[in-house]
Design an enzyme around this catalytic site. Structure first.
Site, PDB file in Angstrom:
ATOM      1  N   SER A 110      52.015  33.851 -14.528  1.00 13.45           N
ATOM      2  CA  SER A 110      50.665  34.278 -14.885  1.00 13.45           C
ATOM      3  C   SER A 110      49.614  33.288 -14.397  1.00 13.45           C
ATOM      4  O   SER A 110      49.828  32.070 -14.411  1.00 13.45           O
ATOM      5  CB  SER A 110      50.561  34.417 -16.408  1.00 13.45           C
ATOM      6  N   TYR A 132      44.545  38.345 -12.932  1.00  7.38           N
ATOM      7  CA  TYR A 132      43.657  39.386 -13.430  1.00  7.38           C
ATOM      8  C   TYR A 132      42.448  39.432 -12.497  1.00  7.38           C
ATOM      9  O   TYR A 132      42.292  38.580 -11.624  1.00  7.38           O
ATOM     10  CB  TYR A 132      43.202  39.071 -14.866  1.00  7.38           C
ATOM     11  N   THR A 158      47.196  42.484 -12.443  1.00  8.77           N
ATOM     12  CA  THR A 158      47.383  43.113 -13.750  1.00  8.77           C
ATOM     13  C   THR A 158      46.102  43.797 -14.190  1.00  8.77           C
ATOM     14  O   THR A 158      45.046  43.176 -14.277  1.00  8.77           O
ATOM     15  CB  THR A 158      47.802  42.072 -14.800  1.00  8.77           C
ATOM     16  N   LYS A 257      49.949  46.254 -11.524  1.00  5.04           N
ATOM     17  CA  LYS A 257      50.655  46.326 -12.802  1.00  5.04           C
ATOM     18  C   LYS A 257      49.759  46.990 -13.849  1.00  5.04           C
ATOM     19  O   LYS A 257      48.588  46.645 -13.973  1.00  5.04           O
ATOM     20  CB  LYS A 257      51.031  44.915 -13.275  1.00  5.04           C
ATOM     21  N   HIS A 281      51.250  46.767 -21.000  1.00  5.13           N
ATOM     22  CA  HIS A 281      50.993  45.379 -21.361  1.00  5.13           C
ATOM     23  C   HIS A 281      51.751  44.976 -22.633  1.00  5.13           C
ATOM     24  O   HIS A 281      51.252  44.258 -23.487  1.00  5.13           O
ATOM     25  CB  HIS A 281      49.493  45.123 -21.539  1.00  5.13           C
TER      26      HIS A 281
END
Length: 409
Positions: A110, A132, A158, A257, A281
């Site tokens: 991440s 993100y 994401t 995603k 999520h």
């Protein structure tokens, strides 16, 4: 074989040990879902609604679990999902990276992680970097370029998250900084978990609540989780043209995603995504969203021959993986399962979880009389008529010909 002090035989046992070892706030931060936790629960429960159709003779003497995903050869169709700031173990994502490398699979990292992409990619060369839509286009490009220079093999974008006020069911408050005030507030529950505290004492550092992958460059000051979260909330959500632009800038495998709706799957294909991850999520987004595995069949019907399809959400055992593959996924990500492993026993705990799931996949293939994960078919799984619930105003979706091999491989 029964569980021992250094080994556990089920993911449920890893969870039990994680709960026993972690301070209450840390444990519930891993467990929490949005609002009432409907989607969180459904992610796991939906797998129980899927039946298997085993055979009793002519079973294969050996089974092939290896596959290729995002250009990476992996020893089993299971990868570690990118999960933000981890305070479950001093080594955090580095422990998971070492364990996944030892298991022969890929590590999702991440952008909100507590360890840098440089550290993690050094521990596992098959690192997949997640981001993100945070900051300007220049900042996004800089972040992606840094990941590529560190050796990241794919970029995961994401989008299955609606940020805003705290809506998490069961989620405890998280301190912005580990200062005296935070120590006084959280100290009592930490003292009740002395082994967790001792791990950090031995490491010579406190739990890291910063996000080094959101620093402007490696080695520069890292924003705290809440500073990074604030930048994210101030960034306008992307359009499909924004997503097309980012895909054009990244010259490697590109994953979107957060796909639940078949229409979004089609749009992801249109902009050139290499793969999509069917995901809600982990139940931490819009509560009431159907489980990822329920959304999988209609997504496969929409785009299964055009893009690699991954699944994220609710995987707790090897048979869950097999069900997802039979319904069209090429591989799956695990999240909470490996975090419980890290909490229970660090690097060895993650490897333990992967070994449990690997064994479960192998045993399920044997029972289904399939010699390879690539030979699974839709008719290996019994799917209730209303399993996918309602999307686009239609009750459920027809599955493909049960005699055809799984698509999206």
């Amino acid at each position: 074989m029964a569980s021992t002090k250094d080994w556990f035989e089920t993911v449920a046992e890893a969870q039990r040990r994680a709960r026993k070892r972690l301070p209450k706030s840390v444990y519930y931060a891993l467990l929490a879902g949005s609002e009432r936790g409907v989607s969180l629960d459904d992610n796991v429960a939906a797998f129980s609604e899927l039946g298997l159709r085993p055979h009793i003779a002519d079973l294969p003497a050996s089974r092939e679990l290896a596959t290729t995903v995002l250009g990476q050869d992996i020893s089993l169709p299971v990868m570690v999902a990118p999960v933000g700031v981890q305070a479950v173990n001093p080594e955090g994502e580095v422990a998971a990276a070492r364990a996944t490398a030892a298991a022969g699979t890929a590590m999702g990292l991440s952008s909100f992680a507590s360890k840098s992409v440089e550290e993690v990619a050094a521990a596992n060369p098959q690192t997949l970097f997640q981001t993100y839509w945070v900051g300007s286009r220049d900042e996004l490009l800089s972040r992606a370029q840094r990941a590529k220079e560190a050796g990241a093999k794919a970029l995961i974008l994401t989008l299955d998250w609606v940020f805003g006020t705290r809506r998490d069911w069961g989620s405890p408050p998280i301190p912005e900084k580990l200062n005296l005030g935070a120590a006084m507030k959280f100290g009592p529950e930490v003292l009740l978990r002395p082994r967790w505290l001792l791990d950090y004492v031995r490491s010579g550092k406190l739990p890291d609540l910063t996000t080094p992958n959101l620093a402007q460059a490696a080695g520069e000051p890292s924003p705290t989780f809440f500073e990074a979260y604030g930048r994210w909330m101030q960034t306008p959500p992307p359009t499909w043209e924004d997503l097309r632009w980012l895909r054009e800038q990244w010259d490697g495998p590109f994953v979107i995603k957060g796909i639940i709706h078949p229409d979004d799957a089609r749009r992801a294909v249109d902009i050139g995504a290499t793969a999509i991850s069917v995901s809600n999520h982990g139940g931490n987004n819009l509560d009431g969203t159907i489980a990822s595995i329920r959304a999988l069949p209609p997504v496969v019907e929409a785009v299964g021959d055009q893009v690699e399809i991954l699944l994220d959400g609710g995987i707790r055992r090897g048979s869950d993986v097999v069900k997802a593959l039979a319904l069209g996924a090429k591989a799956v990500f695990i999240g909470r399962a490996y975090l419980w492993g890290v909490a229970a026993n660090g690097e060895a705990g993650v490897k333990n979880v992967l070994d449990i799931i690997r064994s479960g996949i192998d045993e399920t293939l044997l029972g289904l009389r399939r010699s390879s994960v690539h030979k699974l078919r839709a008719d290996d799984v019994l799917v209730p008529p209303d399993f996918s619930r309602v999307i686009n105003g239609k009750a459920g979706f027809p599955l493909r010909d049960p005699n055809s091999p799984s698509r999206g491989r």
